[in-house]
Design an enzyme around this catalytic site. Sequence first.
Site, short mmCIF file in Angstrom:
data_model
loop_
_atom_site.label_atom_id
_atom_site.label_comp_id
_atom_site.label_asym_id
_atom_site.label_seq_id
_atom_site.Cartn_x
_atom_site.Cartn_y
_atom_site.Cartn_z
N ARG A 37 -20.31 26.72 -6.99
CA ARG A 37 -21.68 26.63 -7.51
C ARG A 37 -22.60 27.62 -6.81
NH1 ARG A 37 -25.64 23.17 -5.68
NH2 ARG A 37 -24.09 21.74 -4.84
N TYR A 97 -36.12 32.68 -29.84
CA TYR A 97 -35.03 31.77 -30.18
C TYR A 97 -35.54 30.32 -30.16
CZ TYR A 97 -30.78 29.03 -29.35
OH TYR A 97 -29.79 28.08 -29.39
N ASP A 155 -35.78 38.95 -22.87
CA ASP A 155 -34.46 38.61 -23.37
C ASP A 155 -33.90 39.82 -24.11
OD1 ASP A 155 -32.25 37.65 -24.81
OD2 ASP A 155 -33.12 35.67 -25.06
N LYS A 185 -23.03 36.09 -26.42
CA LYS A 185 -23.13 36.98 -27.56
C LYS A 185 -22.40 38.31 -27.32
CE LYS A 185 -25.92 33.76 -29.25
NZ LYS A 185 -26.23 32.89 -28.10
#
Length: 404
Positions: free
Chosen positions: A62, A115, A187, A212
């Site tokens: 992590r 988005y 973004d 993506k």
Amino acid sequence: MKNNNNKLLNQETLCIHAGKAKGDHKGALTTPLYQTSTFVFDSAEQGAARFAGEEEGYIYTRLGNPTTRELELKVAALEKMEDAAATATGMAAVSGAVLSFVEAGDHVIVSHAIYGCSFALFSHQFKKFGIDVTFVDMANKEALTAALKPNTKLLFAETPINPNLVVLDLQMIGDFCQQHNILSVVDNTFLSPILQTPVDFGIDIIIHSATKFLNGHGDVVAGIIVSSKENIAVIKSTILKDIGGTISPHDAWLILRGLKTLSIRMERHCKSAQTVAEYLHQHPMVKEVFYPGLPSHQGHKYLNNQMRGAGGVIGFELNGDVNTGRKFINSMNLFSLAVSLGDAESLIQHPASMTHSPYTQEERLAAGISDGLIRVSIGLEHTDDIIADLAQAFAHIENVTGKA
């Protein structure tokens, strides 16, 4: 070819070589998958030194992992920035990039078309934390200036905007944020660093849904935040560490595989999308096409300047009503009816009822997202086959509606 030469290399080479560790991986050409949750210390003293930040080394996945680290350094090199933090999802990248730097009482300016889940985060969730948000048309400098408040801390935008492909002026946004000492977050998912590097225009933080184009194979959900070493250190030591939206090393390994072909995939996506957009533009059943590669699009002027290509996503509206659009989408054979983009497969979806359903109808219309808008992600199939599938779908709705 070591990663300390990244600044001397072209993007096609960086996609393959950037970020590779200098250490011995038993001679493996491909970076190994370090599928481990924790790391063993040589001694109690070493463990304490690593937790105290006195010694470099891995502690717990992590907090860092060798496979993940190569991904971070590779994308940072492609974006021409110092460092990066890989996240479990694209939304973890959005929330991590923003929540690491704002708190109750701060004000954030956000593009009114983004988005759908990003919109929901800013419009719904931030209210719980006492963070004030103003949505504006960032193509309008006067509207951006009017939104400014004494407590404005951060600006968030996408360009091209999802799903209507409006292109924002990154130089104007970068200059505005620097002038007013505001942190800028952009973004860059729709173009990838192959086609656009926002840091060239003064943007502070860049995010991607690595699901993506960066991955490109439709088998990963992930995100990445790219910025200065200082900003990334803050993000990793606060929101990502304590909320825990870090990436799986297996997903990082899959994205590393995808990145090797990013430059050639983006070239093919752009070439095919341009051909498809031109086909749609001349079709009598298409009302309007939204694609920066077309001279009629407002973003066309940014090509070969801000943008090195128009990307692989197209928006368009049919002549007809919502039912016409629904019949058209349901008639597709080659296109997969699925949300997401940037995959090898061509995808089609209806933003108003799918990706942008968190908007009310009034909010969608204000953002330029009509009920009839269709979004397609052009894949790597042969262009003739892509257009043939669109043609048979047009023929289907022509037969149903009787329109020519």
